[in-house]
Design an enzyme around this catalytic site. Structure first.
Site, mmCIF file in Angstrom:
data_model
loop_
_atom_site.group_PDB
_atom_site.id
_atom_site.type_symbol
_atom_site.label_atom_id
_atom_site.label_comp_id
_atom_site.label_asym_id
_atom_site.label_seq_id
_atom_site.Cartn_x
_atom_site.Cartn_y
_atom_site.Cartn_z
ATOM 1 N N ASP A 92 0.859 -1.182 0.000
ATOM 2 C CA ASP A 92 0.000 0.000 0.000
ATOM 3 C C ASP A 92 0.902 1.241 0.000
ATOM 4 O O ASP A 92 2.123 1.125 0.091
ATOM 5 C CB ASP A 92 -0.987 -0.036 1.167
ATOM 6 C CG ASP A 92 -0.305 0.047 2.525
ATOM 7 O OD1 ASP A 92 0.909 0.321 2.590
ATOM 8 O OD2 ASP A 92 -1.007 -0.166 3.534
ATOM 9 N N TYR A 96 -3.234 5.570 3.937
ATOM 10 C CA TYR A 96 -4.302 5.261 4.886
ATOM 11 C C TYR A 96 -3.767 5.265 6.315
ATOM 12 O O TYR A 96 -4.348 5.844 7.218
ATOM 13 C CB TYR A 96 -4.930 3.902 4.539
ATOM 14 C CG TYR A 96 -6.003 3.464 5.501
ATOM 15 C CD1 TYR A 96 -7.284 4.020 5.439
ATOM 16 C CD2 TYR A 96 -5.736 2.520 6.489
ATOM 17 C CE1 TYR A 96 -8.269 3.639 6.337
ATOM 18 C CE2 TYR A 96 -6.711 2.132 7.391
ATOM 19 C CZ TYR A 96 -7.979 2.688 7.310
ATOM 20 O OH TYR A 96 -8.939 2.313 8.198
ATOM 21 N N ASP A 275 -8.041 -7.319 0.146
ATOM 22 C CA ASP A 275 -7.115 -7.570 1.257
ATOM 23 C C ASP A 275 -7.844 -7.198 2.525
ATOM 24 O O ASP A 275 -8.714 -6.321 2.513
ATOM 25 C CB ASP A 275 -5.859 -6.694 1.140
ATOM 26 C CG ASP A 275 -6.117 -5.285 1.622
ATOM 27 O OD1 ASP A 275 -6.691 -4.496 0.847
ATOM 28 O OD2 ASP A 275 -5.812 -4.974 2.778
ATOM 29 N N CYS A 313 -14.007 -28.125 6.263
ATOM 30 C CA CYS A 313 -12.739 -27.488 5.904
ATOM 31 C C CYS A 313 -11.653 -28.533 5.693
ATOM 32 O O CYS A 313 -11.528 -29.485 6.462
ATOM 33 C CB CYS A 313 -12.319 -26.511 6.997
ATOM 34 S SG CYS A 313 -10.740 -25.697 6.685
ATOM 35 N N CYS A 315 -8.369 -27.882 5.721
ATOM 36 C CA CYS A 315 -7.067 -27.362 6.149
ATOM 37 C C CYS A 315 -6.378 -28.311 7.129
ATOM 38 O O CYS A 315 -7.011 -29.147 7.761
ATOM 39 C CB CYS A 315 -7.216 -25.968 6.749
ATOM 40 S SG CYS A 315 -7.545 -25.908 8.521
ATOM 41 N N CYS A 318 -7.904 -28.330 10.767
ATOM 42 C CA CYS A 318 -9.155 -29.075 10.931
ATOM 43 C C CYS A 318 -8.932 -30.591 10.802
ATOM 44 O O CYS A 318 -9.689 -31.380 11.357
ATOM 45 C CB CYS A 318 -10.204 -28.587 9.938
ATOM 46 S SG CYS A 318 -10.791 -26.923 10.338
ATOM 47 N N HIS A 344 -6.109 -21.700 9.944
ATOM 48 C CA HIS A 344 -7.437 -22.107 9.473
ATOM 49 C C HIS A 344 -8.137 -20.942 8.768
ATOM 50 O O HIS A 344 -8.728 -21.107 7.700
ATOM 51 C CB HIS A 344 -8.305 -22.606 10.639
ATOM 52 C CG HIS A 344 -9.756 -22.632 10.290
ATOM 53 N ND1 HIS A 344 -10.340 -23.669 9.581
ATOM 54 C CD2 HIS A 344 -10.747 -21.710 10.466
ATOM 55 C CE1 HIS A 344 -11.624 -23.382 9.362
ATOM 56 N NE2 HIS A 344 -11.883 -22.202 9.887
HETATM 57 ZN ZN ZN Z 1 -9.791 -25.505 8.786
#
Ligand code: ZN
Length: 382
Positions: A92, A96, A275, A313, A315, A318, A344
């Site tokens: 950026d 900001y 983002d 999920c 991932c 999980c 996660h």
């Molecule tokens: Zn997960």
């Protein structure tokens, strides 16, 4: 090697899916960029950020210029080498944060003078200095420096800030191309710069801003000044016209957005890049995103829950650890709790983007978005 090429593979309504090819890699769109404020996506190693599906991350000019300093990062080989992330990085402009975090800011046509929120030291950031810092960091997508004012300001104040931002956009483009004499030509040959549309919630100001940016010419266009407290309804109302004011053949980036349901609605309205600190910040406060909405793992009802954070999920978190264990880690203040919750959440956001891309490619985005809205936030993450 391709410096910057945006290809749209499929359209579905106003939504598009495709890719941006850059020297450091391909960015699949719609894309979500995890935020790496201080040369780190907090609590995650770069390899895990990549494994979660991220093609690009964001770095913050304001934070890095103050600590460790842009010149120091450059001496250490640039941000990619410094943090060991070899894929695209968008930075950026610092605009900001300098206007929201620093103290005693003084704005003028030249730029913004301010004192560091870290140690009170004095700094001046101008469009030229912002571009120089982003170049020193080794940014692959540089953002133009702009001026922000609250959405509650009068139309007159909004118009003046937008017009100054357009003058600064021109100075940013000139500096990026090396026309300010600071030697940007070599960097510009391999990297890209985006302009930022301003104009708050005013369609006419947004139109004028878009036209001014297109006259200057940028590789992509960001929609700035949203997600600053105006609410989802007002943001979507603006997104009903703002993306269409920008060139269809260039990526459109909605800065600082957002919650999963914000992203789905914005993709439907033609946005390609996002983002937000939400998945990482929430990971550190015990909030997990799931298919049926966010849940707070600190809640007592998870103390003996042996299921995963989100049963759907894929991932690594999980697949391995229970809600009960994460509940314990977070309650005990263990740093692994923040790490696993963040991993996660980043994976969840990337999986959502992959689902959106697949739905657009299949021409089924409205069904996907309808299903998403029907289930998300309905339960309490169960
Ligand atoms: Zn997960």
């Amino acid at each position: 090697m391709t410096r910057f090429a945006f290809t749209i593979a499929a359209n579905d309504g106003r939504a598009r899916t495709g890719e941006i090819a850059m020297e450091r890699g391909v960015i699949r769109t719609p894309a979500f960029m995890p935020v790496g404020t201080a040369a780190t996506v907090k609590a995650m190693k770069p390899a895990d950020v990549r494994a979660a599906g991220a093609d690009i991350i964001l770095g913050n000019t304001y934070h890095l210029m103050l600590r460790p300093g842009a010149e120091r990062v450059a001496r250490l080989g640039g941000l990619h080498a410094f943090m060991a992330w070899d894929r695209p990085i968008l930075t950026d402009s610092g605009g900001y944060q300098v206007m929201s975090l620093s103290e005693l800011t003084k704005r003028s046509e030249e730029g913004v003078a301010f004192r560091s929120h870290l140690d009170g030291s004095r700094h001046l950031i101008t469009p030229e200095r912002s571009i120089e810092i982003q170049r020193l960091l080794g940014s692959n997508i540089t953002m133009a420096f702009d001026e922000l004012v609250p959405t509650t300001s009068t139309r007159e104040v909004q118009a003046a800030a937008m017009e100054r931002s357009m003058r600064w956009a021109k100075r940013s483009r000139d500096a990026f191309d090396g026309r300010d004499g600071a030697g940007g030509e070599a960097h510009a040959k391999h990297n890209a710069i985006f302009g930022i549309q301003q104009g708050a919630l005013d369609e006419g100001l947004r139109r004028a801003s878009a036209d001014a940016l297109v006259d200057i010419g940028f590789d992509g266009y960001a929609i700035g000044g949203l997600a600053v407290g105006e609410g989802q309804e007002a943001m979507f109302a603006c997104l009903d016209y703002a993306p269409a004011q920008l060139p269809a053949d260039r990526p459109r980036y909605l800065m600082g957005v957002g919650k999963p349901d914000d992203i789905v609605g914005a993709v439907e309205r033609g946005v390609d890049m996002f983002d937000c600190v939400l998945p990482t910040r929430s990971g550190r406060t015990g909030q997990a995103f799931t298919r049926t909405g966010p849940l707070n793992i600190r809640n007592a009802r998870f103390a003996e829950d042996q299921g995963p954070l989100d049963p759907t999920c894929a991932c690594p978190v999980c697949a391995t650890w229970s809600r009960a264990y994460l509940h314990h880690l977070v309650r005990a203040g263990e740093m692994l709790g923040a790490m696993l919750m963040t991993e996660h959440n980043i994976f969840f956001y990337q999986a959502l983007m992959a689902d959106l891309r697949a739905a657009i490619a299949a021409g089924t985005l409205s069904d996907f978005a309808g299903d998403f809205r029907a289930r998300y936030g309905r339960g309490k993450g169960e």
